[in-house]
Design an enzyme around this catalytic site. Structure first.
Site, PDB file in Angstrom:
ATOM      1  CG  PHE A  12      23.486  30.182  39.284  1.00 49.86           C
ATOM      2  CD1 PHE A  12      24.375  29.486  39.541  1.00 49.86           C
ATOM      3  CD2 PHE A  12      22.980  31.018  40.268  1.00 49.86           C
ATOM      4  CE1 PHE A  12      25.230  29.613  40.526  1.00 49.86           C
ATOM      5  CE2 PHE A  12      23.628  31.161  41.273  1.00 49.86           C
ATOM      6  CZ  PHE A  12      25.060  30.559  41.676  1.00 49.86           C
TER       7      PHE A  12
ATOM      8  CD  GLU B 114      40.032  29.120  34.438  1.00 47.50           C
ATOM      9  OE1 GLU B 114      38.944  28.771  34.082  1.00 47.50           O
ATOM     10  OE2 GLU B 114      40.327  28.818  35.957  1.00 47.50           O
TER      11      GLU B 114
ATOM     12  NE  ARG C 232      42.675  24.686  37.455  1.00 46.65           N
ATOM     13  CZ  ARG C 232      41.652  24.039  38.201  1.00 46.65           C
ATOM     14  NH1 ARG C 232      41.059  23.065  37.673  1.00 46.65           N
ATOM     15  NH2 ARG C 232      41.010  24.915  39.119  1.00 46.65           N
TER      16      ARG C 232
ATOM     17  NE  ARG D 124      33.806  24.391  46.345  1.00 45.36           N
ATOM     18  CZ  ARG D 124      34.404  24.697  45.284  1.00 45.36           C
ATOM     19  NH1 ARG D 124      34.282  26.047  44.964  1.00 45.36           N
ATOM     20  NH2 ARG D 124      34.877  23.819  44.573  1.00 45.36           N
TER      21      ARG D 124
ATOM     22  CG  HIS E  70      38.339  30.782  40.500  1.00 50.23           C
ATOM     23  ND1 HIS E  70      37.459  31.025  41.253  1.00 50.23           N
ATOM     24  CD2 HIS E  70      37.947  29.386  40.030  1.00 50.23           C
ATOM     25  CE1 HIS E  70      36.355  30.044  41.332  1.00 50.23           C
ATOM     26  NE2 HIS E  70      36.926  29.095  40.579  1.00 50.23           N
TER      27      HIS E  70
ATOM     28  CG  HIS F 196      35.753  32.831  38.216  1.00 50.49           C
ATOM     29  ND1 HIS F 196      36.682  32.411  37.017  1.00 50.49           N
ATOM     30  CD2 HIS F 196      35.177  31.735  38.709  1.00 50.49           C
ATOM     31  CE1 HIS F 196      36.387  31.328  36.734  1.00 50.49           C
ATOM     32  NE2 HIS F 196      35.741  30.787  37.647  1.00 50.49           N
ATOM     33  CG  LEU F 197      30.137  35.959  39.608  1.00 52.26           C
ATOM     34  CD1 LEU F 197      28.785  36.878  39.333  1.00 52.26           C
ATOM     35  CD2 LEU F 197      30.474  35.808  40.826  1.00 52.26           C
ATOM     36  N   GLY F 198      31.198  31.308  38.507  1.00 56.90           N
ATOM     37  CA  GLY F 198      30.653  29.809  37.882  1.00 56.90           C
ATOM     38  C   GLY F 198      30.106  29.129  38.925  1.00 56.90           C
TER      39      GLY F 198
ATOM     40  CE  LYS G  50      36.697  20.664  32.442  1.00 59.93           C
ATOM     41  NZ  LYS G  50      36.616  21.955  33.339  1.00 59.93           N
TER      42      LYS G  50
ATOM     43  CG  ASN H 105      41.785  21.420  34.556  1.00 58.87           C
ATOM     44  OD1 ASN H 105      42.062  20.911  35.494  1.00 58.87           O
ATOM     45  ND2 ASN H 105      40.990  22.567  34.418  1.00 58.87           N
TER      46      ASN H 105
ATOM     47  N   GLY I  43      31.700  27.253  41.131  1.00 61.43           N
ATOM     48  CA  GLY I  43      32.819  27.882  42.076  1.00 61.43           C
ATOM     49  C   GLY I  43      32.806  29.157  41.656  1.00 61.43           C
TER      50      GLY I  43
HETATM   51  P1  ADP Z   1      32.989  25.460  36.809  1.00 59.27           P
HETATM   52  O1  ADP Z   1      33.775  25.760  35.891  1.00 59.27           O
HETATM   53  O2  ADP Z   1      32.949  26.180  38.020  1.00 59.27           O
HETATM   54  O3  ADP Z   1      32.085  24.395  36.630  1.00 59.27           O
HETATM   55  P2  ADP Z   1      31.425  27.336  34.942  1.00 59.27           P
HETATM   56  O4  ADP Z   1      32.366  28.691  34.952  1.00 59.27           O
HETATM   57  O5  ADP Z   1      31.432  26.504  33.613  1.00 59.27           O
HETATM   58  O6  ADP Z   1      31.681  26.598  36.082  1.00 59.27           O
HETATM   59  O7  ADP Z   1      29.689  27.768  35.247  1.00 59.27           O
HETATM   60  C1  ADP Z   1      28.908  26.828  35.267  1.00 59.27           C
HETATM   61  C2  ADP Z   1      27.561  27.680  35.875  1.00 59.27           C
HETATM   62  O8  ADP Z   1      27.264  28.853  35.053  1.00 59.27           O
HETATM   63  C3  ADP Z   1      26.468  26.620  35.845  1.00 59.27           C
HETATM   64  O9  ADP Z   1      26.368  25.884  36.901  1.00 59.27           O
HETATM   65  C4  ADP Z   1      25.247  27.616  35.477  1.00 59.27           C
HETATM   66  O10 ADP Z   1      24.625  27.527  36.548  1.00 59.27           O
HETATM   67  C5  ADP Z   1      25.870  29.125  35.266  1.00 59.27           C
HETATM   68  N1  ADP Z   1      25.321  29.145  33.953  1.00 59.27           N
HETATM   69  C6  ADP Z   1      25.689  29.245  32.486  1.00 59.27           C
HETATM   70  N2  ADP Z   1      25.116  29.630  31.788  1.00 59.27           N
HETATM   71  C7  ADP Z   1      24.119  30.506  32.505  1.00 59.27           C
HETATM   72  C8  ADP Z   1      22.994  31.071  31.961  1.00 59.27           C
HETATM   73  N3  ADP Z   1      22.869  31.501  30.872  1.00 59.27           N
HETATM   74  N4  ADP Z   1      22.225  31.461  33.104  1.00 59.27           N
HETATM   75  C9  ADP Z   1      22.586  31.458  34.282  1.00 59.27           C
HETATM   76  N5  ADP Z   1      23.415  30.677  34.775  1.00 59.27           N
HETATM   77  C10 ADP Z   1      24.166  30.047  33.699  1.00 59.27           C
END
Ligand code: ADP
Length: 396
Positions: free
Chosen positions: A283, A383, A90, A240, A179, A207-209, A14, A7, A211
């Protein structure tokens, strides 16, 4: 077969080496600061992370270093490159051309280049990784797996924007969604957990990351998704903005004397929970600020959860019902408090969150009560494994 999954970003890379028979990770790692100085984190399965700072002037050097690590006498996991059967890459944007993963040929490379207009940073980076691997591992089959491909099943009514039709017909301006690899993996896992054929299910994947996106998956196919032409649309994210009135772009441009691209930079990098809270894009930091009484941080998190809940409502309507709602990625997998905040809006669906079961982090689990009309789940995404599965399927 052992599959190397790559990736590639503009300054990072990665990788994972996956044994496709056991679906286990043999080693994984991250090259960072490529083109600047270089930093490597390599982790063979079951061993500690090894950190080093070899010079990485370009991606080819970085991939050469990855190969050295994988075949290293002490910390390596294969005797030689011959043990690796294929490489899965990817690729972010496959436009309308790529509806599924495919073997990489010169023609495919050309078409990925053409899709770069919509992903000017990501697609060229992905191709740099492809070319570097082709040079260092000549003859090895390589597969491209696209973030957009899973969403190519969306009907026209879901992907058209309400702008003059010519922008779609002539320029391909439409919703593509991202995603996709994660939404596909998580919807398949959800069906597995429910013990049902995915063809019979209506699933909403959140999908809450950093992004973030929501997808409506009906009968195993994406029928709508919250990200659009680019990953800027939809949910409020780490940095964003997600959805907004396009007139705001002109307002900010005039007020700050900025160009449209400069405003988009604000919407991509200085907005979301970070911009709303003024605290952080992570977060965990924003939640800590809320716990200390920071009202602005609390408002940012409320807006975040509310937006997710609105999309769940919209996608329930789009599918005329929902059987399961799955939470995934950094926040979705780990943050029980945000999951609860979102689920509090879903009572009208007959959903019931089980607060004890919801105390789960990074594991696949049902988090709703037995009586809940809709099953709520926490499903860690993977993924890389999805890329490895697609790669093997095409190479065999
Ligand atoms: P990406 O791949 O889009 O960079 P990830 O799926 O790795 O993102 O998610 C990263 C986000 O997940 C971090 O910005 C963080 O805010 C959130 N996160 C991870 N662990 C926790 C947790 N225990 N509580 C709240 N948020 C979390």
């Amino acid at each position: 077969m052992k599959v190397l999954v790559i990736n590639c970003g503009s300054s990072s890379l990665k990788y994972q080496l996956i044994d496709s028979e056991t679906e286990s990770v043999l080693a994984k790692g991250l090259c960072e600061r490529i083109g600047i100085d270089g930093a490597l984190t390599h982790q063979p399965a079951g061993k500690d992370k090894i950190k080093s700072t070899p010079a990485m002037p370009d991606h080819k050097t970085a991939i050469g270093i990855v190969i050295d690590q994988l075949t290293d006498k002490e910390n390596g996991v294969v005797e030689s490159l011959d043990e690796i059967g294929a490489v899965g890459h990817r690729i972010v944007h496959g436009g309308e051309k790529f509806t599924k993963s495919c073997l990489i040929t010169d023609e495919v490379i050309k078409e990925v280049e053409e899709c770069s207009v919509f992903a000017p940073l990501h697609n060229p980076a992905g191709l740099i990784g492809v070319r570097a691997c082709q040079e260092l591992m000549p003859g090895l089959p390589m597969v491209a797996v696209f973030d957009t491909a899973f969403h190519q099943t969306m009907p026209e009514k879901a992907f058209l924007y309400g702008i003059p039709r010519k922008y779609y017909d002539e320029d391909g301006i439409r919703r593509y969604g991202f995603h996709g690899t994660s939404h596909q993996f998580v919807s398949l896992e959800t069906a597995k957990v429910l013990g049902k054929d995915i063809k019979d299910l209506k699933i909403i994947v959140c999908h809450l990351g950093n992004g973030a996106s929501v997808t409506a998956v009906k009968g195993g196919e994406s029928v709508d998704t919250s990200m659009g032409l680019t990953p800027l649309e939809g949910l409020i994210m780490g940095t964003r903005s997600g959805d907004l009135d396009p007139a705001i772009i002109e307002f900010i441009a005039n007020k700050e004397n900025k160009t449209a691209s400069e405003v988009l930079n604000i919407l991509n990098k200085e907005s979301g929970v970070y911009g709303l809270s003024g605290v952080s894009s992570d977060f965990r930091d924003v939640k800590a600020a809320r716990a200390e009484g920071n009202k602005v941080a609390a408002a940012a998190l409320d807006a975040y959860a509310y937006r997710v809940a609105k999309y769940i409502g919209a996608y329930t309507a789009a599918m005329n019902g929902v059987d399961a709602i799955a939470f995934t990625a950094g926040l979705g997998e780990n943050d029980d408090i945000t999951r609860k905040a979102i689920c509090e809006y879903l009572g009208y669906l007959g959903t019931e969150l089980d607060e004890v079961k919801n105390d789960v982090h990074g594991e696949t689990a049902i988090i709703s009560t037995d009586d809940s009309k809709v099953t709520l789940l926490c499903v860690p995404t993977n993924e890389e494994l999805m890329i490895a599965r697609d790669t093997v399927a095409l190479v065999k």
